[in-house]
Design a protein around this motif. Structure first.
Motif, short mmCIF file in Angstrom:
data_model
loop_
_atom_site.label_atom_id
_atom_site.label_comp_id
_atom_site.label_asym_id
_atom_site.label_seq_id
_atom_site.Cartn_x
_atom_site.Cartn_y
_atom_site.Cartn_z
N ASP A 120 30.60 -4.15 -20.94
CA ASP A 120 31.79 -3.34 -20.72
C ASP A 120 32.74 -3.99 -19.71
N LEU A 121 32.22 -4.83 -18.82
CA LEU A 121 33.08 -5.53 -17.88
C LEU A 121 34.04 -6.49 -18.59
N LEU A 122 33.61 -7.01 -19.74
CA LEU A 122 34.43 -7.97 -20.48
C LEU A 122 35.60 -7.30 -21.21
N GLY A 123 35.66 -5.99 -21.20
CA GLY A 123 36.76 -5.26 -21.82
C GLY A 123 37.98 -5.17 -20.93
N HIS A 124 37.94 -5.79 -19.76
CA HIS A 124 39.06 -5.75 -18.82
C HIS A 124 39.63 -7.15 -18.62
N ASP A 125 40.90 -7.22 -18.30
CA ASP A 125 41.53 -8.50 -17.99
C ASP A 125 41.12 -8.98 -16.61
N GLU A 126 40.82 -8.03 -15.73
CA GLU A 126 40.47 -8.34 -14.35
C GLU A 126 39.42 -7.36 -13.88
N VAL A 127 38.44 -7.86 -13.15
CA VAL A 127 37.43 -7.01 -12.52
C VAL A 127 37.41 -7.34 -11.03
N TRP A 128 36.79 -6.45 -10.25
CA TRP A 128 36.74 -6.60 -8.80
C TRP A 128 35.29 -6.63 -8.35
N ALA A 129 34.94 -7.67 -7.60
CA ALA A 129 33.56 -7.85 -7.13
C ALA A 129 33.53 -7.87 -5.60
N ALA A 130 32.36 -7.60 -5.06
CA ALA A 130 32.17 -7.67 -3.61
C ALA A 130 32.34 -9.12 -3.15
N ALA A 131 32.85 -9.26 -1.92
CA ALA A 131 33.11 -10.59 -1.36
C ALA A 131 32.28 -10.83 -0.11
N GLY A 132 31.06 -10.30 -0.08
CA GLY A 132 30.15 -10.59 1.02
C GLY A 132 29.89 -9.46 1.99
N THR A 133 30.77 -8.45 2.00
CA THR A 133 30.56 -7.26 2.83
C THR A 133 30.98 -6.05 2.01
N TRP A 134 30.68 -4.86 2.49
CA TRP A 134 31.12 -3.67 1.75
C TRP A 134 32.56 -3.30 2.07
N ASN A 135 33.22 -4.12 2.90
CA ASN A 135 34.64 -3.92 3.21
C ASN A 135 35.54 -4.90 2.46
N ASP A 136 34.97 -5.90 1.80
CA ASP A 136 35.75 -6.97 1.20
C ASP A 136 35.43 -7.12 -0.29
N VAL A 137 36.51 -7.23 -1.08
CA VAL A 137 36.38 -7.41 -2.53
C VAL A 137 37.38 -8.47 -2.98
N PHE A 138 37.21 -8.94 -4.21
CA PHE A 138 38.18 -9.90 -4.76
C PHE A 138 38.25 -9.72 -6.28
N PRO A 139 39.43 -10.03 -6.85
CA PRO A 139 39.59 -9.93 -8.29
C PRO A 139 39.19 -11.22 -8.99
N LEU A 140 38.70 -11.08 -10.21
CA LEU A 140 38.46 -12.26 -11.03
C LEU A 140 38.45 -11.88 -12.50
N ASP A 141 38.64 -12.86 -13.33
CA ASP A 141 38.56 -12.68 -14.78
C ASP A 141 37.10 -12.44 -15.12
N PRO A 142 36.78 -11.45 -15.96
CA PRO A 142 35.37 -11.20 -16.25
C PRO A 142 34.66 -12.37 -16.93
N ARG A 143 35.41 -13.20 -17.66
CA ARG A 143 34.79 -14.39 -18.26
C ARG A 143 34.36 -15.37 -17.16
N ALA A 144 35.14 -15.43 -16.07
CA ALA A 144 34.76 -16.27 -14.93
C ALA A 144 33.53 -15.71 -14.24
N LEU A 145 33.41 -14.39 -14.23
CA LEU A 145 32.21 -13.75 -13.68
C LEU A 145 30.97 -14.23 -14.42
N VAL A 146 31.05 -14.24 -15.74
CA VAL A 146 29.91 -14.67 -16.56
C VAL A 146 29.60 -16.14 -16.30
N GLU A 147 30.62 -16.96 -16.36
CA GLU A 147 30.42 -18.40 -16.21
C GLU A 147 29.93 -18.78 -14.81
N ALA A 148 30.59 -18.24 -13.79
CA ALA A 148 30.25 -18.61 -12.41
C ALA A 148 28.88 -18.11 -11.98
#
Length: 159
Positions: A120-148
């Motif tokens: 279901d994450l792949l149904g979006h153009d952009e998703v938001w993931a945690a960036a190391g703390t519960w105060n920090d997030v970052f956007p990325l392409d869901p295909r990059a999420l899979v690959e990375a």
């Protein structure tokens, strides 16, 4: 960059290593739940990447699940080739990933983990993931999420 938390700096560096530009956004009030994060960011809750760490037959695995879905533990166990799936405590999360619960990013972990990704994450153009703390997030392409993350896309949501 000195005002950026050391965990976020690690995520930025890990992103560079896998070809993902990490542009963190900091939310002082935190984003402890997927709904909190979506409200703070101004996106749909389904665009939030929940990083869930479980033990499948005592092997620690990682599941990235859409913020609008609940994980079906039996599906995760099957995807990982096991039978039992159980939650792990905060110490196990930190030992396996190097990050606290609520701050586990898609890459830069302490050790290599099997990763499973909610389609279901792949149904979006952009998703938001945690960036190391519960105060920090970052956007990325869901295909990059899979690959990375080296993840396997497999149905994980509870029906």
């Amino acid at each position: 960059m000195s005002d950026i938390h050391k965990n976020v700096r690690r995520v930025i560096a890990a992103g560079e290593a896998v070809g993902v530009e990490v542009e963190p956004r900091h939310f002082p009030a935190g984003a402890k739940t997927a709904q909190d994060a979506a409200d703070a960011i101004g996106c749909a809750v389904g665009q939030i990447v929940k990083s869930l760490i479980f033990a499948v037959d005592d092997e620690v695995v990682l599941a990235y699940v859409s913020g609008s879905n609940q994980l079906d533990e039996s599906r995760l166990a099957a995807a990982a080739g096991g039978e039992r799936c159980e939650r792990v405590d905060a110490d196990v999360v930190r030992e396996a990933t190097g990050f606290p619960i609520g701050g586990v990013p898609p890459f830069g972990h302490t050790r290599k983990l099997a990763v499973f990704i909610d389609p279901d994450l792949l149904g979006h153009d952009e998703v938001w993931a945690a960036a190391g703390t519960w105060n920090d997030v970052f956007p990325l392409d869901p295909r990059a999420l899979v690959e990375a993350s080296g993840g396997t896309v497999v149905e994980l949501k509870r029906e």
